[in-house]
Design a protein around this motif. Structure first.
Motif, PDB file in Angstrom:
ATOM      1  N   GLU A  38       0.432  -0.989  -0.081  1.00 22.03           N
ATOM      2  CA  GLU A  38      -0.417   0.080  -0.318  1.00 22.03           C
ATOM      3  C   GLU A  38       0.751   1.363  -0.143  1.00 22.03           C
ATOM      4  N   ASP A  39       1.646   1.242   0.691  1.00 19.64           N
ATOM      5  CA  ASP A  39       2.881   2.330   0.921  1.00 19.64           C
ATOM      6  C   ASP A  39       4.005   1.932   0.319  1.00 19.64           C
ATOM      7  N   ALA A  40       4.210   1.141  -0.367  1.00 20.13           N
ATOM      8  CA  ALA A  40       5.486   0.786  -1.376  1.00 20.13           C
ATOM      9  C   ALA A  40       5.506   2.261  -2.506  1.00 20.13           C
ATOM     10  N   GLU A  41       6.785   1.757  -2.865  1.00 18.53           N
ATOM     11  CA  GLU A  41       7.424   3.284  -4.064  1.00 18.53           C
ATOM     12  C   GLU A  41       6.687   2.484  -5.390  1.00 18.53           C
ATOM     13  N   ALA A  42       6.206   3.368  -6.063  1.00 12.90           N
ATOM     14  CA  ALA A  42       5.547   3.755  -7.250  1.00 12.90           C
ATOM     15  C   ALA A  42       6.760   2.253  -8.254  1.00 12.90           C
ATOM     16  N   SER A  43       7.751   2.316  -8.415  1.00 12.72           N
ATOM     17  CA  SER A  43       8.520   1.292  -9.252  1.00 12.72           C
ATOM     18  C   SER A  43       7.996   0.115  -8.576  1.00 12.72           C
ATOM     19  N   CYS A  44       8.213   0.068  -7.529  1.00 16.16           N
ATOM     20  CA  CYS A  44       7.772  -1.598  -6.661  1.00 16.16           C
ATOM     21  C   CYS A  44       6.231  -1.827  -7.062  1.00 16.16           C
ATOM     22  N   LYS A  45       5.039  -0.795  -7.142  1.00 13.59           N
ATOM     23  CA  LYS A  45       4.038  -0.637  -7.553  1.00 13.59           C
ATOM     24  C   LYS A  45       3.674  -1.435  -8.962  1.00 13.59           C
ATOM     25  N   ARG A  46       4.565  -0.436  -9.816  1.00 10.23           N
ATOM     26  CA  ARG A  46       4.738  -0.762 -11.557  1.00 10.23           C
ATOM     27  C   ARG A  46       5.132  -2.257 -11.487  1.00 10.23           C
ATOM     28  N   LEU A  47       6.394  -2.741 -11.004  1.00  6.87           N
ATOM     29  CA  LEU A  47       6.421  -4.637 -10.891  1.00  6.87           C
ATOM     30  C   LEU A  47       5.526  -5.018 -10.886  1.00  6.87           C
ATOM     31  N   VAL A  48       4.470  -5.040  -9.656  1.00 10.18           N
ATOM     32  CA  VAL A  48       3.290  -5.939  -9.198  1.00 10.18           C
ATOM     33  C   VAL A  48       2.722  -6.043 -10.583  1.00 10.18           C
ATOM     34  N   HIS A  49       2.155  -4.681 -11.135  1.00  9.11           N
ATOM     35  CA  HIS A  49       1.200  -4.311 -11.765  1.00  9.11           C
ATOM     36  C   HIS A  49       1.480  -5.271 -13.188  1.00  9.11           C
ATOM     37  N   LYS A  50       2.864  -5.227 -13.253  1.00 11.11           N
ATOM     38  CA  LYS A  50       2.853  -6.132 -14.653  1.00 11.11           C
ATOM     39  C   LYS A  50       3.433  -7.346 -14.706  1.00 11.11           C
ATOM     40  N   GLY A  51       2.952  -7.878 -13.036  1.00 17.06           N
ATOM     41  CA  GLY A  51       3.186  -9.839 -12.532  1.00 17.06           C
ATOM     42  C   GLY A  51       4.208  -9.543 -12.508  1.00 17.06           C
ATOM     43  N   ILE A  52       5.722  -9.002 -12.420  1.00 15.90           N
ATOM     44  CA  ILE A  52       6.477 -10.452 -11.770  1.00 15.90           C
ATOM     45  C   ILE A  52       7.119 -10.181 -10.603  1.00 15.90           C
ATOM     46  N   VAL A  53       6.712  -8.989  -9.858  1.00 15.37           N
ATOM     47  CA  VAL A  53       6.646  -9.361  -8.672  1.00 15.37           C
ATOM     48  C   VAL A  53       4.700 -10.009  -7.415  1.00 15.37           C
ATOM     49  N   ARG A  54       4.854 -10.978  -7.193  1.00 14.58           N
ATOM     50  CA  ARG A  54       3.541 -11.316  -6.158  1.00 14.58           C
ATOM     51  C   ARG A  54       3.000 -10.565  -4.689  1.00 14.58           C
ATOM     52  N   VAL A  55       2.296 -10.284  -4.305  1.00 11.94           N
ATOM     53  CA  VAL A  55       2.281 -10.120  -3.148  1.00 11.94           C
ATOM     54  C   VAL A  55       1.123 -11.463  -2.513  1.00 11.94           C
ATOM     55  N   ALA A  56       1.617 -12.250  -1.725  1.00 13.37           N
ATOM     56  CA  ALA A  56       1.597 -13.331  -1.431  1.00 13.37           C
ATOM     57  C   ALA A  56       1.330 -13.876  -0.131  1.00 13.37           C
ATOM     58  N   ASP A  57       0.753 -14.497   0.947  1.00 17.63           N
ATOM     59  CA  ASP A  57       1.356 -15.491   1.581  1.00 17.63           C
ATOM     60  C   ASP A  57       2.111 -16.278   2.285  1.00 17.63           C
ATOM     61  N   ILE A  58       3.698 -16.638   2.900  1.00 19.45           N
ATOM     62  CA  ILE A  58       4.360 -17.531   2.338  1.00 19.45           C
ATOM     63  C   ILE A  58       3.550 -18.546   2.587  1.00 19.45           C
TER      64      ILE A  58
END
Length: 281
Positions: free
Chosen positions: A132-152
């Motif tokens: 939620e409060d991450a940098e814009a560059s990190c949110k772009r990686l999530v938007h592209k599907g490169i990074v996922r937010v998940a409970d491991i």
């Protein structure tokens, strides 16, 4: 989180001038309204301090207070930073296995961005905190599907052997053996060539998660659990080795030796424990 002690009301009698006989003949004191009022005021101040430290506000101010609360408790290191430092050594140790890399742990956006700078290296990440409060560059990686937010603690959203190498940092130290028994098999399931674990050394209170406002909250967890997360104790090397043996995980001796040789030539002294493991076959 540190708590302000509620100081007891001051005793009115001076111990040096107050005799036991005088106490027997003394008249009853007036109603203790003032001491009770002081205790109530102290309790109100304590409650207000706790709520302000737990991020009861909204927006960026809330994120900042959460981050400050955690950074005061946390240690002074981050294994995610170590991963970024040793990428040249990892390339020498793993060679072609650095082709498709998955990083799992806090600050995965920074690690993935660093890996993507390497030639012939594709990288993905799993972030166990909300962004939620991450940098814009990190949110772009999530938007592209490169990074996922998940409970491991739950199955990873990838097919078996999707990656040649899986790197984990600042993520396993705080899981109980119950959840480690579920998470480690998942990590090895999606790795084809190797599993690399960066764990904290005993004596370190916790990974320096810089500011919680940067990483957000643990997925589906409250801030109280996040504070417990940072206060967790690190495990010794012998503890990890025993656990790997119990779970039938074997050391990747070839990669381990190459890594140690490269690190020695580069005068690198690891700030985290590094374990090179073979995935399940």
């Amino acid at each position: 989180m540190s708590r302000r002690p509620v100081y007891p009301t001051r005793r009115f009698a001076d111990s040096e001038n107050f005799s036991f006989a005088a106490a027997l003949h003394s008249k009853p004191r007036s109603s203790p309204i003032l001491p009770i009022a002081l205790v109530l005021v102290g309790a109100i101040l304590l409650i207000g301090y706790v709520y302000s430290g737990s991020g009861s506000g909204s927006g960026s101010g809330s994120g900042k207070s959460r981050g400050e609360a955690v950074s005061r408790i946390g240690g002074d290191y981050s294994c995610a930073l170590e991963v970024q430092k040793v990428i040249p050594f990892l390339k020498k140790a793993y060679g072609d296995s650095m082709h498709k890399v998955l990083h799992v742990g806090p600050d995965t956006c920074s690690v993935v961005s660093k890996l993507l700078e390497e030639k012939e290296t594709e990288a993905w990440g799993v972030e166990p905190y909300d962004i939620e409060d991450a940098e814009a560059s990190c949110k772009r990686l999530v938007h592209k599907g490169i990074v996922r937010v998940a409970d491991i603690k739950f199955p990873l959203p990838y097919r078996p052997k999707s990656f040649t190498l899986v790197i984990v940092s600042d993520a396993l130290d705080y899981l109980s053996p119950k959840y480690l028994n579920k998470t480690l098999p998942e990590l090895t399931r999606v790795a084809s060539d190797g599993l690399l674990i960066f764990a904290g050394y005993p004596g370190h209170q916790g990974a320096k998660v810089a500011e919680l406002s940067k990483f957000g909250r643990p997925v589906d967890l409250s801030i109280n659990i996040a504070v417990t997360f940072v206060k967790a104790k690190m495990r010794s090397s012998s503890w990890w080795v025993r656990f790997f043996v119990q779970t039938s995980l074997e050391e990747n001796e070839a990669a381990s030796k190459k890594f140690e040789q490269a690190a020695s030539k580069g005068s690198y002294h690891p700030a985290c424990q590094v374990f090179h493991l073979k995935p399940y076959h």
